[in-house]
Design a protein around this motif. Structure first.
Motif, mmCIF file in Angstrom:
data_model
loop_
_atom_site.group_PDB
_atom_site.id
_atom_site.type_symbol
_atom_site.label_atom_id
_atom_site.label_comp_id
_atom_site.label_asym_id
_atom_site.label_seq_id
_atom_site.Cartn_x
_atom_site.Cartn_y
_atom_site.Cartn_z
ATOM 1 N N GLY A 33 0.801 -1.217 0.000
ATOM 2 C CA GLY A 33 0.000 0.000 0.000
ATOM 3 C C GLY A 33 0.827 1.257 0.000
ATOM 4 O O GLY A 33 0.316 2.339 -0.310
ATOM 5 N N ASP A 34 2.132 1.139 0.332
ATOM 6 C CA ASP A 34 3.013 2.308 0.374
ATOM 7 C C ASP A 34 3.942 2.372 -0.835
ATOM 8 O O ASP A 34 4.757 3.296 -0.930
ATOM 9 N N GLY A 35 3.844 1.403 -1.721
ATOM 10 C CA GLY A 35 4.712 1.366 -2.886
ATOM 11 C C GLY A 35 3.990 1.755 -4.156
ATOM 12 O O GLY A 35 2.948 2.419 -4.126
ATOM 13 N N ALA A 36 4.534 1.320 -5.284
ATOM 14 C CA ALA A 36 4.026 1.733 -6.591
ATOM 15 C C ALA A 36 3.016 0.759 -7.185
ATOM 16 O O ALA A 36 2.447 1.036 -8.244
ATOM 17 N N VAL A 37 2.789 -0.395 -6.536
ATOM 18 C CA VAL A 37 1.822 -1.353 -7.070
ATOM 19 C C VAL A 37 0.406 -0.813 -6.871
ATOM 20 O O VAL A 37 0.030 -0.446 -5.753
ATOM 21 N N ASP A 38 -0.354 -0.776 -7.944
ATOM 22 C CA ASP A 38 -1.769 -0.401 -7.872
ATOM 23 C C ASP A 38 -2.542 -1.678 -7.546
ATOM 24 O O ASP A 38 -2.919 -2.448 -8.434
ATOM 25 N N TRP A 39 -2.788 -1.894 -6.257
ATOM 26 C CA TRP A 39 -3.326 -3.181 -5.831
ATOM 27 C C TRP A 39 -4.740 -3.430 -6.329
ATOM 28 O O TRP A 39 -5.102 -4.555 -6.669
ATOM 29 N N SER A 40 -5.552 -2.399 -6.383
ATOM 30 C CA SER A 40 -6.911 -2.577 -6.893
ATOM 31 C C SER A 40 -6.873 -3.036 -8.346
ATOM 32 O O SER A 40 -7.560 -3.992 -8.743
ATOM 33 N N ALA A 41 -6.055 -2.367 -9.151
ATOM 34 C CA ALA A 41 -5.940 -2.731 -10.559
ATOM 35 C C ALA A 41 -5.276 -4.089 -10.728
ATOM 36 O O ALA A 41 -5.650 -4.881 -11.602
ATOM 37 N N PHE A 42 -4.280 -4.387 -9.886
ATOM 38 C CA PHE A 42 -3.574 -5.665 -9.985
ATOM 39 C C PHE A 42 -4.515 -6.831 -9.697
ATOM 40 O O PHE A 42 -4.555 -7.821 -10.446
ATOM 41 N N LEU A 43 -5.288 -6.721 -8.605
ATOM 42 C CA LEU A 43 -6.234 -7.784 -8.277
ATOM 43 C C LEU A 43 -7.301 -7.920 -9.360
ATOM 44 O O LEU A 43 -7.761 -9.030 -9.660
ATOM 45 N N ALA A 44 -7.684 -6.800 -9.955
ATOM 46 C CA ALA A 44 -8.655 -6.845 -11.046
ATOM 47 C C ALA A 44 -8.085 -7.599 -12.242
ATOM 48 O O ALA A 44 -8.794 -8.383 -12.888
ATOM 49 N N ARG A 45 -6.795 -7.373 -12.559
ATOM 50 C CA ARG A 45 -6.163 -8.085 -13.673
ATOM 51 C C ARG A 45 -6.143 -9.596 -13.396
ATOM 52 O O ARG A 45 -6.383 -10.402 -14.299
ATOM 53 N N LEU A 46 -5.852 -9.951 -12.152
ATOM 54 C CA LEU A 46 -5.865 -11.374 -11.793
ATOM 55 C C LEU A 46 -7.258 -11.960 -11.992
ATOM 56 O O LEU A 46 -7.421 -13.062 -12.533
ATOM 57 N N ASP A 47 -8.259 -11.227 -11.535
ATOM 58 C CA ASP A 47 -9.638 -11.689 -11.650
ATOM 59 C C ASP A 47 -10.047 -11.824 -13.118
ATOM 60 O O ASP A 47 -10.645 -12.828 -13.523
ATOM 61 N N GLU A 48 -9.702 -10.824 -13.908
ATOM 62 C CA GLU A 48 -10.036 -10.854 -15.332
ATOM 63 C C GLU A 48 -9.339 -12.013 -16.043
ATOM 64 O O GLU A 48 -9.875 -12.582 -17.000
ATOM 65 N N GLY A 49 -8.146 -12.355 -15.550
ATOM 66 C CA GLY A 49 -7.404 -13.459 -16.155
ATOM 67 C C GLY A 49 -7.823 -14.828 -15.651
ATOM 68 O O GLY A 49 -7.277 -15.841 -16.091
ATOM 69 N N GLY A 50 -8.777 -14.856 -14.724
ATOM 70 C CA GLY A 50 -9.282 -16.127 -14.211
ATOM 71 C C GLY A 50 -8.467 -16.731 -13.093
ATOM 72 O O GLY A 50 -8.653 -17.895 -12.733
#
Length: 278
Positions: A229-246
């Motif tokens: 949460g303090d770095g450069a990873v956009d966690w909301s978008a990252f988890l969404a990409r995982l979800d979209e990828g199944g």
């Protein structure tokens, strides 16, 4: 999904807790409320005190979701030292590292571990580089050992771009080697945008590490690992990409910096749980 359902996807890397003993590991797991772990396998080979860790974790209600193999001789002091020593690139240590993996695969069978991850080392970008073929051959050997033990072998991301890793995996063909995707490693090594990388590598992803980082301001040096949460990873978008990828598999928290590891791991679990809930 229930709160219990969210926690069924979360786990933490045992080495992140820097445990002095199995009892120390259990104390730290209890403190942060984590009930699922990726287990560092080297202590089982190196220290008899860890021989009963499987029983101890099971008795405490902790599930082992995967293992981690760390080849001998790795030096993470600088990017230059890890490039020279990381993974299975060192000729003089290959026989020892192969035997280490054999022993850890035996432990994995005993413990019912079905996934082992590790860094193979820097894979040369040029297809004509002899070291590239050497790493491929050694990986194929480890993959055979893993398959015979009923284990899936996953490579950590970050030391190559997603494009280069994808091409290398394609060269390996049906060797049975996949990817443990770590978004922070892409940033720490300066190897590309984690969101673009995970989308490209999604067909190979068998496990995900939850770790955060900021890029280096000085090319040729490490980025800095940060609390989730303090770095450069956009966690909301990252988890969404995982979800979209199944991807519906494990989300394993890794923390390799800082002096408040237990608190940081608990914080990461809270961040990811809140995002999964939303």
């Amino acid at each position: 999904m229930s709160e219990e359902g969210y926690h069924k996807r979360l786990a933490a890397c045992t080495w992140s807790f820097q445990p002095e003993s199995p009892a120390s590991l259990l104390d730290k797991l209890n403190t942060c409320g984590i009930r699922r772990v990726q287990l560092a396998m080297n202590p089982l080979v190196d220290d008899a005190a860890w021989a009963e860790i499987g029983t101890m974790l099971a008795d405490a209600g902790v599930t082992i979701v995967s293992g981690m193999y760390a080849p001998r001789g790795e030096d993470y002091s600088t990017l230059e030292t890890i490039r020279a020593t990381g993974g299975i690139v060192q000729d003089q240590l290959w026989d020892e590292n192969r035997e280490l993996f054999v022993r850890e695969a035996e432990w994995a069978q005993q413990l019912g571990i079905k996934v082992i991850t590790f860094h193979a080392g820097f894979i040369p970008e040029q297809e004509t580089d002899p070291l590239r073929a050497t790493v491929a051959d050694r990986l194929a050997q480890l993959a055979v050992i893993a398959a015979e033990a009923g284990i899936e072998l996953l490579l950590e991301t970050g030391q190559e771009t997603a494009e280069d890793l994808e091409a290398f995996l394609a060269e390996l063909g049906d060797a049975g080697v996949g990817v443990n995707f770590d978004p922070a490693n892409m940033i720490l090594y300066g190897k590309g945008d984690p969101l673009e990388a995970v989308e490209r590598l999604m067909p190979f992803v068998g496990q995900v590490h939850i770790k955060d980082a900021l890029p280096t301001p000085t090319p040729g040096t490490w980025g800095s690992e940060e609390r989730v949460g303090d770095g450069a990873v956009d966690w909301s978008a990252f988890l969404a990409r995982l979800d979209e990828g199944g991807y519906t598999g494990d989300l394993v928290i890794e923390r390799e910096a800082g002096d408040n590891r237990v608190d940081d791991i608990a914080h990461a679990a809270g961040v990811i749980t809140d995002l999964l809930r939303s």
